[in-house]
Enzyme design. Sequence first.
Site, PDB file in Angstrom:
ATOM      1  N   ASP A 165      -8.637  -6.138  -5.042  1.00 53.17           N
ATOM      2  CA  ASP A 165      -8.415  -4.859  -4.358  1.00 53.17           C
ATOM      3  C   ASP A 165      -8.872  -3.714  -5.249  1.00 53.17           C
ATOM      4  O   ASP A 165      -8.582  -3.692  -6.447  1.00 53.17           O
ATOM      5  CB  ASP A 165      -6.929  -4.708  -4.026  1.00 53.17           C
ATOM      6  CG  ASP A 165      -6.605  -3.380  -3.358  1.00 53.17           C
ATOM      7  OD1 ASP A 165      -7.443  -2.896  -2.573  1.00 53.17           O
ATOM      8  OD2 ASP A 165      -5.517  -2.837  -3.613  1.00 53.17           O
TER       9      ASP A 165
ATOM     10  N   HIS B 290      -6.405  -6.705  -1.009  1.00 51.34           N
ATOM     11  CA  HIS B 290      -5.347  -5.719  -0.799  1.00 51.34           C
ATOM     12  C   HIS B 290      -4.190  -6.316   0.004  1.00 51.34           C
ATOM     13  O   HIS B 290      -3.039  -5.928  -0.177  1.00 51.34           O
ATOM     14  CB  HIS B 290      -5.954  -4.525  -0.044  1.00 51.34           C
ATOM     15  CG  HIS B 290      -5.040  -3.369   0.153  1.00 51.34           C
ATOM     16  ND1 HIS B 290      -4.671  -2.516  -0.863  1.00 51.34           N
ATOM     17  CD2 HIS B 290      -4.419  -2.888   1.266  1.00 51.34           C
ATOM     18  CE1 HIS B 290      -3.880  -1.568  -0.393  1.00 51.34           C
ATOM     19  NE2 HIS B 290      -3.705  -1.780   0.894  1.00 51.34           N
TER      20      HIS B 290
ATOM     21  N   SER C 177       0.818  -1.200   0.000  1.00 50.91           N
ATOM     22  CA  SER C 177       0.000   0.000   0.000  1.00 50.91           C
ATOM     23  C   SER C 177       0.859   1.260   0.000  1.00 50.91           C
ATOM     24  O   SER C 177       1.709   1.427  -0.868  1.00 50.91           O
ATOM     25  CB  SER C 177      -0.953  -0.050   1.202  1.00 50.91           C
ATOM     26  OG  SER C 177      -2.083   0.738   0.982  1.00 50.91           O
TER      27      SER C 177
END
EC number: 3.4.16.6
Length: 626
Positions: free
Chosen positions: A370, A432, A170
């Site tokens: 995601d 994710h 991320s």
Amino acid sequence: MLGKALLLLLSSPICAWAQSAADYYVKSIPGQPDGPLLKMHAGHVEVDAETNGHLFFWHFQNRHIANRQRTILWLNGGPGCSSMDGALMEIGPYRVKDDHTLIYNNGSWDEFANLLFVDQPVGTGFSYVNTNSYLHDLDHVAAHMITFLEKWFAMFPEYESDDLYIAGESYAGQYIPHIARAIVERNKNIQRNQQHWPIKGLLIGNGWISPRDQYPANLQYAYAEGIVKEGTAIANELDGIEKSCDEQLNAPGAGDLVDIRQCESILNKLLDLTRTSDDQCINVYDIRLKDATCGNAWPPDLDQMTDYLRRADVGAALNLDNGKANGWTECNNQVTANFRMGHNGVPSIQLLPGLIESGVKVLLFSGDRDLICNHLGTESLIHNMKWSGGTGFETKPGVWAPRRGWTFEGEAAGYYQQARNLTYVLFYNASHMVPYDFPRRTRDMVDRFINVDIANIGGPPADSRLDGEKLPQTSVGNTTSSTSGTDQVDEAKLKDAEWKAYTKSGEAALIVVIIGVSVWGFFIWRARQRAARDGTSPTKKGYRAVYQDGVDNNSSTDGAGLLSRFRNQSNSNSSRDLEARDFDEAELDSLTPNLQNGHERDHYVIGEEDEDEDNDIGNGAKSSLH
């Protein structure tokens, strides 16, 4: 005078040097599974004395050594989200059950690599800093990490020559390249008494790397997955926002921005417009799921992990500084807000080409379910990136490396694509947090990337194939418990390095004691000389100066006397100079939604927010890149 002199001595850098690996040793951990305890160290390392900035780390020694030592530094994103996510929900050796017992993660990355989890920037997770001293830019993040590693390797020199990999997900897609560049620059300008850090590769999962490529991908992904249908009223409204975003992306100077507010509103509006009548919205981390918080309470393990990390006995086991055990939250929105206050550095997409060309391998991987950092954006940034004489995955002008279908243990797992020191892996049916969904598959991926040779380890190999062709053997979760001959040789080297480190720390501590006694003796001698000249008796009055002004001579001197008073004085702050993580459970329960109530995390907005936008998503939350 003597009291002040001794306090100055005790606060000198020499005293800090006396800290050793033994001070961070984790003797046991609450809820640990049966069997031998993994070798762990944990605690705080000071990175900025002026702001009281301390980073928390949790280190796991590898279980086996395959041909050479490797260390993986893992960082979660946010900014402001704790790397304990990685330790206890993704790549670490333990997972937390509902009853707070720990179970082994069968796909943990510690099988053949040492794992170092760090809560950063300061104020994140168990790390702390004075509340007016949060960081605002990526250069400071990198500088703090260099300081941390310098001090950490000084205490654990047996790991300093390991092949070093930096991994994360991320918003760590920004942290990791900036930290890697700082390490490369340090290696170029190394001092005579410093050791080269052999940085070998970077691994970034569902990373936030290139705003220019990834902002537009939010709507593209929504169309591709049927979340929004083209030509509808919702689509028309979102198309208008995307047009404004595109204008901002093409404005002068936009290429040097990590956060662009107008573009962030695409995802915010998408979630608002697709919220159902029963107040359910799409989980931005896994589009297969819906809930009232748009994924804020996901994954399910978060509840028990939060409660576990707030336990006092867990804090004690992890060697937390006093008062830091109660306030763990997954994401600290004060860190996020401060990081967004100014220009926080150039996007990491500008750094990746130079890092690859310097010899640092890069692996980007994505879970295809995601939304917030979706695979279309990652594929777009690769397609447009130029490095090593080519664009994207070109093998020669006009010819691109093929996508090779990946099967793992008989199931379609995704695909690989590789060219010129860059590898991309797409994981099918993954969120994710890919290691949360598929720990064994990600272990297989990382073992190949770091070139693990399991010839001397044993255990049945995993069945992993590209386009049907069986890959070099890896053994995921099935290695023997015995240590190979290579392990034994390297273990001896490690013990020798550890012994030298402890010896060095002991010598430093001895120097502190000798200097302290010498200074003390000098002042006593001076006091007696003065008393002899004045005709007075050198009685207890000569020794009173050892204590701080205003401290009674009758105060306890048992082992904690002077030093404990020094610590109390140095750790006391004014009521306005609070520490970022210094609050207890009662204070946590009273926090407003803006200050991370309970287990919810503040949804991350890439760009600034207006006060009246607090209710854009999930009852006031914006999505964190954690």
